[in-house]
Design a protein around this motif. Sequence first.
Motif, mmCIF file in Angstrom:
data_model
loop_
_atom_site.group_PDB
_atom_site.id
_atom_site.type_symbol
_atom_site.label_atom_id
_atom_site.label_comp_id
_atom_site.label_asym_id
_atom_site.label_seq_id
_atom_site.Cartn_x
_atom_site.Cartn_y
_atom_site.Cartn_z
ATOM 1 N N SER A 1 0.812 -1.210 0.003
ATOM 2 C CA SER A 1 -0.006 0.125 0.042
ATOM 3 C C SER A 1 0.821 1.367 0.004
ATOM 4 C CB SER A 1 -0.736 -0.207 1.347
ATOM 5 O OG SER A 1 -0.226 0.005 2.502
ATOM 6 N N THR A 2 2.028 0.992 0.096
ATOM 7 C CA THR A 2 2.971 2.189 0.055
ATOM 8 C C THR A 2 3.321 2.695 -1.475
ATOM 9 O OG1 THR A 2 3.664 1.452 2.282
ATOM 10 C CG2 THR A 2 5.036 3.219 1.127
ATOM 11 N N LYS A 3 3.242 3.940 -1.851
ATOM 12 C CA LYS A 3 3.702 4.196 -3.034
ATOM 13 C C LYS A 3 5.083 4.571 -3.101
ATOM 14 C CE LYS A 3 -0.617 6.184 -4.463
ATOM 15 N NZ LYS A 3 -1.373 7.775 -5.058
ATOM 16 N N ASP B 1 -6.404 -8.658 -0.777
ATOM 17 C CA ASP B 1 -6.432 -7.238 -0.798
ATOM 18 C C ASP B 1 -7.492 -6.508 -1.652
ATOM 19 O OD1 ASP B 1 -4.626 -4.912 -0.217
ATOM 20 O OD2 ASP B 1 -3.660 -4.921 -2.188
ATOM 21 N N VAL C 1 -7.763 -3.124 -2.876
ATOM 22 C CA VAL C 1 -6.817 -1.959 -3.132
ATOM 23 C C VAL C 1 -7.668 -0.809 -3.045
ATOM 24 C CG1 VAL C 1 -7.500 -2.146 -5.621
ATOM 25 C CG2 VAL C 1 -5.382 -1.477 -5.063
ATOM 26 N N THR C 2 -9.077 -0.717 -3.278
ATOM 27 C CA THR C 2 -9.662 0.850 -3.319
ATOM 28 C C THR C 2 -9.857 1.052 -1.663
ATOM 29 O OG1 THR C 2 -11.633 -0.521 -3.328
ATOM 30 C CG2 THR C 2 -10.965 0.603 -5.135
ATOM 31 N N SER C 3 -9.337 0.102 -0.723
ATOM 32 C CA SER C 3 -9.400 0.605 0.625
ATOM 33 C C SER C 3 -8.226 1.551 0.987
ATOM 34 C CB SER C 3 -9.187 -0.362 1.485
ATOM 35 O OG SER C 3 -8.183 -1.378 1.602
ATOM 36 N N TYR C 4 -7.314 1.625 0.024
ATOM 37 C CA TYR C 4 -6.126 2.465 0.570
ATOM 38 C C TYR C 4 -5.533 3.348 -0.846
ATOM 39 C CZ TYR C 4 -3.536 -1.466 -1.342
ATOM 40 O OH TYR C 4 -3.257 -2.699 -2.094
ATOM 41 N N LEU C 5 -6.310 3.093 -1.879
ATOM 42 C CA LEU C 5 -6.054 4.069 -3.158
ATOM 43 C C LEU C 5 -7.230 4.531 -3.488
ATOM 44 C CD1 LEU C 5 -3.529 1.901 -5.301
ATOM 45 C CD2 LEU C 5 -3.140 4.135 -3.948
#
Length: 725
Positions: free
Chosen positions: A224-226, A289, A291-295
């Motif tokens: 989740s870290t860009k 995962d 993904v829309t929970s953190y992006l």
Amino acid sequence: MDRVQIVHENFLRRVAGRDFPQSATSGEELDRETALSLYQSQVLSRALDLESRAMQKRGQGFYTIGSSGHEGMAALGYALRVDDIAFLHYRDAAFQIARAAKAGQGGMMRDMLLSFACSSDDPTSGGRHKVLGSRPLMIPPQTSTIASHLPKAVGAAHSITLARRNRPEHAILPRDGIAMCSFGDASLNHSTAQGAINAACWTAVQGVPLPLLFVCEDNGIGISTKTPTGWVKATMSARPGLKYFEADGLDIFAAVAAAQEAADWVRTHRKPAFLHLRTVRLYGHAGPDVVTSYLPKAEVEADEAHDPLLYSATGLVAQGMPPEDVLSVYTGMLDEVAQAAEEIAGAPYLRNAQEVMASLIPPKREVTPTNGPSPERRAEVFGSDMAQIDQPQPMSRLINWALHDLMLEHDHTLLMGEDVGRKGGNYGVTQKLHARFGPARVIDTLLDEQSILGLAIGLAHNGFIPIPEIQFLAYLHNAEDQLRGEAATLSFFSRGQWTNPMVIRISALGYQKGFGGHFHNDNSIAVLRDIPGVIIACPSTGDEAACMLRECHRLALEEQRVVVFLEPIALYPMRDLIETGDGAWMRTYPAPDRRIEMGTVGVHGDGTDLAIVTYGNGHYLSRQAQHDLAARGVKARVIDLRWLAPLPEAALIEAVGDRPVLIVDECRRTGGQAEALMALMAEHGIARFARLTAEDSFIATGRAYGATLPSREGIVAAADALLQR
């Protein structure tokens, strides 16, 4: 809505409607047959990802970290030769599938499905993990990596260079081959990756050939870290000694051109290069995962719009392939994979501990016998040392001579480590070897234990027997994962098809008087004892050190084992035992054919009152205590373990007999060898036993260097207490 389904429907809709992404390539860069083959490899990778999720829902599969978005790695599978060793990122199914197609190897679909199912029929790991890998395709298996495979890729590349002049019997890499390792942009930040890249650059700027291609698959995020925009290029494009290439990994046509250019450059110049490929990550990190929970949803949809399969479809249509045919390949592959998954639903799996552990110990291999060097050659290499070889010597000298003989008899045995060369090691243990055998066999490395062990692992892949040195035991902790996560697991996860035998020499343990504190006096070996399959040897006298080192080398050469050889620093120069000047701890050099087999113990004395079980410095102190106890009428037998893993249980119990047992362990009370030894005594019905260990403390510098460690006087007191119980 399920992102997997969204990506699937987007692909069907956009290809049918000729809604293609803008591409810088025309489709003419590849002939139609090659482009179609690569597209098929990409589609099979995608279809396997989709099926892995379906298998998990049915309770038939166990791993859903897929390669979707990274299908551009098929370009590397096509551009590299099949005999170029490849250490892969876990999102590189398309690479392996494309390489199999290039090699004309069928069955990759079934093989990967068996891996998803953790079936014992899986030809790579035998059901022990979902891994990419193939012996015929020159792909050693990797588990979930944090770039821990990069150091051994450096070693493998260096082995290609060394083997051009000194080819080992079991070498597998071609003289003109290259090594490739791939990894994600997030893993690039790991110290292991940075250390390996630094080691490659450090080597290259000195003019040492190193045919290695680093491939960074940059999808812009780690779980989740860009990754900061431009970070990879900014940090890697101007590294001394490293040629930088970049390409759009979404576009298979562009990716092939860049991969061929980079691979050709490495093969021609024999220098390392870095290929930076833009990718996307579809479906999130893994199955669960969201993904829309953190992006933001818009970012997720933007990545989905750049599906690599859409770019491949763009090129194929530009070449004249009808969109419906492009879609037919896709849907047909989905159906084919689903049918194959149904057929393996009843595939066998590992059922017990014995089956799981069957590949933990590597298989033995055939080794061509050697008669060793001629007496004249040996005398030439030993030089002036021959005049002293029959005289008693301290341990450091005898280990040095043992290394001489091993390197004389085995041309493919190499030493490596910080200061092992011109300096001759911190304690002179490797002195004269550099001058006598040359820099290609006695390698001075940079100060990085991860790189030292990685170098050894990679060299071992190509048939060399490396003997890396770690200067002090405490510095092993900087690189322990190279043993646990890489060297020791390779046979286990490859069904014994891949091995990396080696003997790791470590200047170890405590009792250095007033020197260095806890980094140069370290009495913790728990981290080694915890690694399945690793052999740990610890000599305490010079003659036995020489004989045990030869056995360790044999175990690596013939049985392909990973061996750790702990050398007690404080005993390197030791000469006397009871009184100053008695010379009782020095030994003469044993004949080159003498070895001490694993599973044996050293027995000193026939005393029936007490057995003192110990090793290393504890053996030295226990022999002193044995003398003091004898003066008081207590007759003790001292048993030197020699082999700390696996423990020589049968030999130890036989040597103990029915005596009370005092365990003298110079390592810490918690996590030390004494814990296992006490359990062993209890299991064999030995009623009277006790332990004397070091305190759970780091070691101090100065006069207090031994305050937390067992002592001669402490052993005598512990023996008295045990006998009075």
